[in-house]
Design a protein around this motif. Sequence first.
Motif, mmCIF file in Angstrom:
data_model
loop_
_atom_site.group_PDB
_atom_site.id
_atom_site.type_symbol
_atom_site.label_atom_id
_atom_site.label_comp_id
_atom_site.label_asym_id
_atom_site.label_seq_id
_atom_site.Cartn_x
_atom_site.Cartn_y
_atom_site.Cartn_z
ATOM 1 N N GLU A 30 9.528 -1.004 5.155
ATOM 2 C CA GLU A 30 8.592 -0.890 6.266
ATOM 3 C C GLU A 30 7.288 -0.178 5.908
ATOM 4 O O GLU A 30 6.293 -0.326 6.616
ATOM 5 C CB GLU A 30 9.263 -0.162 7.436
ATOM 6 C CG GLU A 30 10.288 -0.992 8.198
ATOM 7 C CD GLU A 30 11.669 -1.012 7.547
ATOM 8 O OE1 GLU A 30 12.614 -1.538 8.167
ATOM 9 O OE2 GLU A 30 11.816 -0.505 6.399
ATOM 10 N N CYS A 31 7.264 0.588 4.821
ATOM 11 C CA CYS A 31 6.007 1.248 4.454
ATOM 12 C C CYS A 31 5.042 0.279 3.771
ATOM 13 O O CYS A 31 3.876 0.621 3.543
ATOM 14 C CB CYS A 31 6.257 2.481 3.590
ATOM 15 S SG CYS A 31 6.590 2.143 1.852
ATOM 16 N N ASN A 32 5.531 -0.915 3.446
ATOM 17 C CA ASN A 32 4.690 -2.009 2.935
ATOM 18 C C ASN A 32 3.965 -1.665 1.633
ATOM 19 O O ASN A 32 2.894 -2.221 1.355
ATOM 20 C CB ASN A 32 3.695 -2.468 4.000
ATOM 21 C CG ASN A 32 4.379 -3.174 5.164
ATOM 22 O OD1 ASN A 32 5.299 -3.959 4.958
ATOM 23 N ND2 ASN A 32 3.963 -2.872 6.381
ATOM 24 N N LEU A 33 4.560 -0.785 0.841
ATOM 25 C CA LEU A 33 3.962 -0.512 -0.460
ATOM 26 C C LEU A 33 3.960 -1.763 -1.330
ATOM 27 O O LEU A 33 2.953 -2.099 -1.966
ATOM 28 C CB LEU A 33 4.728 0.602 -1.185
ATOM 29 C CG LEU A 33 4.105 1.012 -2.524
ATOM 30 C CD1 LEU A 33 2.849 1.845 -2.294
ATOM 31 C CD2 LEU A 33 5.106 1.796 -3.376
ATOM 32 N N PHE A 34 5.077 -2.472 -1.336
ATOM 33 C CA PHE A 34 5.165 -3.648 -2.198
ATOM 34 C C PHE A 34 4.218 -4.748 -1.735
ATOM 35 O O PHE A 34 3.836 -5.614 -2.538
ATOM 36 C CB PHE A 34 6.598 -4.177 -2.272
ATOM 37 C CG PHE A 34 6.815 -5.113 -3.426
ATOM 38 C CD1 PHE A 34 6.977 -4.622 -4.711
ATOM 39 C CD2 PHE A 34 6.830 -6.489 -3.237
ATOM 40 C CE1 PHE A 34 7.154 -5.472 -5.788
ATOM 41 C CE2 PHE A 34 7.005 -7.350 -4.311
ATOM 42 C CZ PHE A 34 7.160 -6.844 -5.592
ATOM 43 N N ALA A 35 3.830 -4.716 -0.470
ATOM 44 C CA ALA A 35 2.862 -5.711 0.011
ATOM 45 C C ALA A 35 1.553 -5.618 -0.754
ATOM 46 O O ALA A 35 0.875 -6.631 -0.976
ATOM 47 C CB ALA A 35 2.628 -5.523 1.508
ATOM 48 N N GLN A 36 1.175 -4.399 -1.154
ATOM 49 C CA GLN A 36 -0.027 -4.237 -1.970
ATOM 50 C C GLN A 36 0.142 -4.921 -3.323
ATOM 51 O O GLN A 36 -0.751 -5.645 -3.797
ATOM 52 C CB GLN A 36 -0.323 -2.755 -2.202
ATOM 53 C CG GLN A 36 -0.684 -1.945 -0.982
ATOM 54 C CD GLN A 36 -1.042 -0.522 -1.405
ATOM 55 O OE1 GLN A 36 -1.940 -0.305 -2.218
ATOM 56 N NE2 GLN A 36 -0.327 0.442 -0.856
ATOM 57 N N ILE A 37 1.284 -4.685 -3.948
ATOM 58 C CA ILE A 37 1.565 -5.300 -5.242
ATOM 59 C C ILE A 37 1.616 -6.818 -5.100
ATOM 60 O O ILE A 37 1.065 -7.570 -5.921
ATOM 61 C CB ILE A 37 2.888 -4.767 -5.812
ATOM 62 C CG1 ILE A 37 2.815 -3.258 -6.014
ATOM 63 C CG2 ILE A 37 3.259 -5.476 -7.112
ATOM 64 C CD1 ILE A 37 4.140 -2.616 -6.378
ATOM 65 N N ASP A 38 2.259 -7.258 -4.041
ATOM 66 C CA ASP A 38 2.428 -8.681 -3.783
ATOM 67 C C ASP A 38 1.077 -9.391 -3.717
ATOM 68 O O ASP A 38 0.886 -10.467 -4.288
ATOM 69 C CB ASP A 38 3.201 -8.851 -2.471
ATOM 70 C CG ASP A 38 3.533 -10.293 -2.166
ATOM 71 O OD1 ASP A 38 4.378 -10.858 -2.869
ATOM 72 O OD2 ASP A 38 2.940 -10.857 -1.229
ATOM 73 N N LEU A 39 0.121 -8.801 -3.025
ATOM 74 C CA LEU A 39 -1.203 -9.406 -2.906
ATOM 75 C C LEU A 39 -1.933 -9.400 -4.247
ATOM 76 O O LEU A 39 -2.626 -10.366 -4.610
ATOM 77 C CB LEU A 39 -2.022 -8.671 -1.851
ATOM 78 C CG LEU A 39 -3.382 -9.282 -1.505
ATOM 79 C CD1 LEU A 39 -3.229 -10.735 -1.059
ATOM 80 C CD2 LEU A 39 -4.069 -8.462 -0.419
ATOM 81 N N LYS A 40 -1.775 -8.319 -5.013
ATOM 82 C CA LYS A 40 -2.396 -8.277 -6.335
ATOM 83 C C LYS A 40 -1.797 -9.334 -7.256
ATOM 84 O O LYS A 40 -2.499 -9.915 -8.107
ATOM 85 C CB LYS A 40 -2.245 -6.880 -6.940
ATOM 86 C CG LYS A 40 -3.205 -5.847 -6.343
ATOM 87 C CD LYS A 40 -3.087 -4.510 -7.036
ATOM 88 C CE LYS A 40 -4.149 -3.537 -6.522
ATOM 89 N NZ LYS A 40 -5.510 -3.911 -6.973
#
Length: 234
Positions: A30-40
Amino acid sequence: MNDLPPITARSLSHISDWVFDLDNTLYPRECNLFAQIDLKITNYVMDVTQLEFVAARDLQKSYYRDFGTTLNGLMQQHEIDPDHFLKTVHAIDYSPVEAHPDLVAAIRALPGRKFILTNGDTGHARSVLSKLGGDDLFEHVHDIRAMTYVPKPHREAYDGFFALHGIDPTKAVMFDDLEKNLVVPHDVGMSTVQVVAGESYAHEQVEAWELGRAAGSHVHHVTDNLAQFLRKLP
């Protein structure tokens, strides 16, 4: 959420080696840290393939699903430099990961050795652990480089880890957010725990299969609160 019914749940009282995935396991999805990596990663795929965003994203997810990591797919299909990839996609803001003293204390109290087995790299893992407050919790971070870039869920990723650290799988447990990463651990005799997001969690960058909750026998326990799960162990 509780673990699976007792008829399918395994006791963890025999465990001497505790093995944790990193992303979306030691910190909540839920903190969406991996979402940053995912977009990169999407942007990286665009640069490598010259595809537009939607097509690059579709390719990225297919590599993630079929090769274990997008990196593995890019290495096999496009011969990219893995070090450049890892440095690029982990240049993120770690502030969404909050200190978690309850989780740190629960892991510290576990009897035996504690390891991280991650398809990310050690630098990324250390950044996450620093934010959690658990820099010294784990005996070793076994990362994608230590796996010679063959990631979970491939059998080689686990076998090399077991051999390096002298781990008896029948006395070890694996915690991971992706149920497919628990198939091999189950097959070799490990206990397994899937760490899932809350039932209401949704994100436009996350596909349904990434949030899947296993119904198969390879997952022995399921929890959406890792600290609480560990505190409840005998």
